[in-house]
Motif scaffolding. Sequence first.
Motif: not given
Length: 164
Positions: A1-20
Amino acid sequence: MPEVGVRVDVEVTVNGVVRRARVEPRLTLADFLRTHCQLTGTHLGCEHGVCGACTVLVDGDAVRSCLVLAVQADGGEVTTVEGMASPDGELSPVQQAFRDNHALQCGFCTPGFVVSMTAFLRDNPDPTDEEIRDGLSGTLCRCTGYQGILKAVRAVADANRERR
């Protein structure tokens, strides 16, 4: 289980626009779309994958975004109901058919229907009424009684047949 407060980077193309974004690993795709992308057309009804109001396309497949984590969509392409219309605002055939056939009533379930029926008709452009009913069964509507929705999907299927 990840530690509380841990964050990860995501990159998703949403409706043709890259969102990070830097997100908690447990953040759902629905919440990512609504909070990080400010795309509120993806509705949250049950948050258990039952109602279908949160349906989006992930790499072309219709999925319930309340059951998918944002980190699972990392590197993928997501299309929401906002991405169905053309850039100039012209409605997609499914959106136009819903409008023309009074399949909108309160509109809460509409985004899920529009997205799921877009994928359904892409995969089955000339379905029978029984196949349409089966395809519609993944999204719940409490207002319309489904007749206008069935009529809208049938109208798109009929137009597909005429184009061939």
